[in-house]
Design an enzyme around this catalytic site. Structure first.
Site, PDB file in Angstrom:
ATOM      1  N   ASP A  12       0.926  -1.157   0.000  1.00 25.05           N
ATOM      2  CA  ASP A  12      -0.080   0.227   0.023  1.00 25.05           C
ATOM      3  C   ASP A  12       1.054   1.216  -0.025  1.00 25.05           C
ATOM      4  O   ASP A  12       2.248   1.337   0.139  1.00 25.05           O
ATOM      5  CB  ASP A  12      -0.910  -0.009   1.376  1.00 25.05           C
ATOM      6  CG  ASP A  12      -0.461   0.115   2.541  1.00 25.05           C
ATOM      7  OD1 ASP A  12       0.710   0.634   2.641  1.00 25.05           O
ATOM      8  OD2 ASP A  12      -1.068  -0.041   3.395  1.00 25.05           O
ATOM      9  N   CYS A  13       0.319   2.373   0.068  1.00 30.84           N
ATOM     10  CA  CYS A  13       1.229   3.627  -0.091  1.00 30.84           C
ATOM     11  C   CYS A  13       2.176   3.883   0.930  1.00 30.84           C
ATOM     12  O   CYS A  13       3.528   3.945   0.742  1.00 30.84           O
ATOM     13  CB  CYS A  13       0.322   4.871  -0.175  1.00 30.84           C
ATOM     14  SG  CYS A  13      -0.484   5.206   1.180  1.00 30.84           S
ATOM     15  N   SER A  14       1.654   3.601   2.246  1.00 30.29           N
ATOM     16  CA  SER A  14       2.838   3.785   3.214  1.00 30.29           C
ATOM     17  C   SER A  14       3.848   2.649   3.389  1.00 30.29           C
ATOM     18  O   SER A  14       4.995   2.442   4.047  1.00 30.29           O
ATOM     19  CB  SER A  14       2.118   4.134   4.727  1.00 30.29           C
ATOM     20  OG  SER A  14       1.591   2.844   4.994  1.00 30.29           O
ATOM     21  N   HIS A  20      -3.046   9.422   1.971  1.00 29.50           N
ATOM     22  CA  HIS A  20      -2.049   8.884   1.072  1.00 29.50           C
ATOM     23  C   HIS A  20      -0.724   9.774   1.247  1.00 29.50           C
ATOM     24  O   HIS A  20      -0.608  10.821   1.882  1.00 29.50           O
ATOM     25  CB  HIS A  20      -2.524   9.275  -0.286  1.00 29.50           C
ATOM     26  CG  HIS A  20      -1.647   8.607  -1.390  1.00 29.50           C
ATOM     27  ND1 HIS A  20      -1.297   7.316  -1.715  1.00 29.50           N
ATOM     28  CD2 HIS A  20      -0.705   9.074  -2.382  1.00 29.50           C
ATOM     29  CE1 HIS A  20      -0.550   6.874  -2.562  1.00 29.50           C
ATOM     30  NE2 HIS A  20      -0.235   8.190  -3.058  1.00 29.50           N
ATOM     31  N   HIS A  69       4.770   6.339  -6.008  1.00 35.40           N
ATOM     32  CA  HIS A  69       4.169   6.047  -5.062  1.00 35.40           C
ATOM     33  C   HIS A  69       3.370   4.597  -5.438  1.00 35.40           C
ATOM     34  O   HIS A  69       3.563   4.279  -6.761  1.00 35.40           O
ATOM     35  CB  HIS A  69       3.214   7.003  -4.769  1.00 35.40           C
ATOM     36  CG  HIS A  69       2.360   7.646  -5.717  1.00 35.40           C
ATOM     37  ND1 HIS A  69       1.175   8.389  -5.399  1.00 35.40           N
ATOM     38  CD2 HIS A  69       2.282   7.456  -7.207  1.00 35.40           C
ATOM     39  CE1 HIS A  69       0.750   8.818  -6.538  1.00 35.40           C
ATOM     40  NE2 HIS A  69       1.291   8.364  -7.656  1.00 35.40           N
TER      41      HIS A  69
END
Length: 192
Positions: free
Chosen positions: A98-100, A152, A164
């Site tokens: 996922d993004c993080s 995000h 990203h």
């Protein structure tokens, strides 16, 4: 005809799991390997100088910069090497992120520890004015203009681009390069 605006990505979860260091990619030790290779070449070169035969001088070896000075560039290099991985909500290791999770893995590869979770990363980084962002800074997007609405996080590449991992319901959900304003809500920047 005006193109339809891209939909905003889904909010990211705030997992409670901590990244397992054993899942870090092998690329984390590149600087160690570079030092070992440089030391080996120096030792081989020194040993050959004590012999009576003449050899060509050893090829100069560039010094390996400490991770702290090159951390952002190392994180970007990892992110660029992992373009095209699919998006997986809540994931921070393996073949999907996922993004993080993507930013956590990128900085982990650079020897920098940041937590998983976009809001947690906001709180774990130093604030940088959006007018003074640099390559490698983290950019945070919020639905309400405050940390509580962060949905995000992306890594700034420079030139108005970010790298990203996201689900934006386009033809490819996963890690990619987009314009800095790929969605509304750019709120803040942080430096790890």
């Amino acid at each position: 005809m005006t193109p339809a605006p891209e939909p905003e990505p889904e909010p990211e979860p705030e997992p409670e799991e901590v990244a397992n260091e054993s899942t870090a990619p092998a690329s984390e030790n590149l600087s160690d390997a570079g030092v070992s290779a440089a030391q080996t070449r120096e030792e081989d070169s020194a040993g050959s100088r004590s012999q009576s035969r003449q050899e060509a001088p050893a090829e100069p070896v560039a010094p390996v910069a400490p991770v702290g000075g090159q951390g952002a560039e190392a994180a970007i290099a990892w992110a660029q090497a992992n373009l095209g991985l699919p998006y997986s909500w809540g994931s921070n290791s393996g073949g999907a992120y996922d993004c993080s999770g993507f930013t956590t893995a990128a900085f982990r590869a650079a020897g920098i520890s940041i937590p998983h979770g976009s809001e947690a990363q906001y709180h774990a980084t130093s604030r940088v004015s959006l007018s003074e962002i640099q390559r490698g800074d983290l950019l945070f997007y919020s639905s309400n203009g405050s940390p509580s609405g962060i949905f995000h996080v992306a890594i700034y590449l420079g030139g108005g681009q970010v790298i990203h991992s996201l689900r934006d319901w386009s033809s490819w959900d996963g890690s990619k390069i987009s314009g800095i304003n790929y969605a509304s809500g750019l709120m803040a920047a942080g430096r790890a």
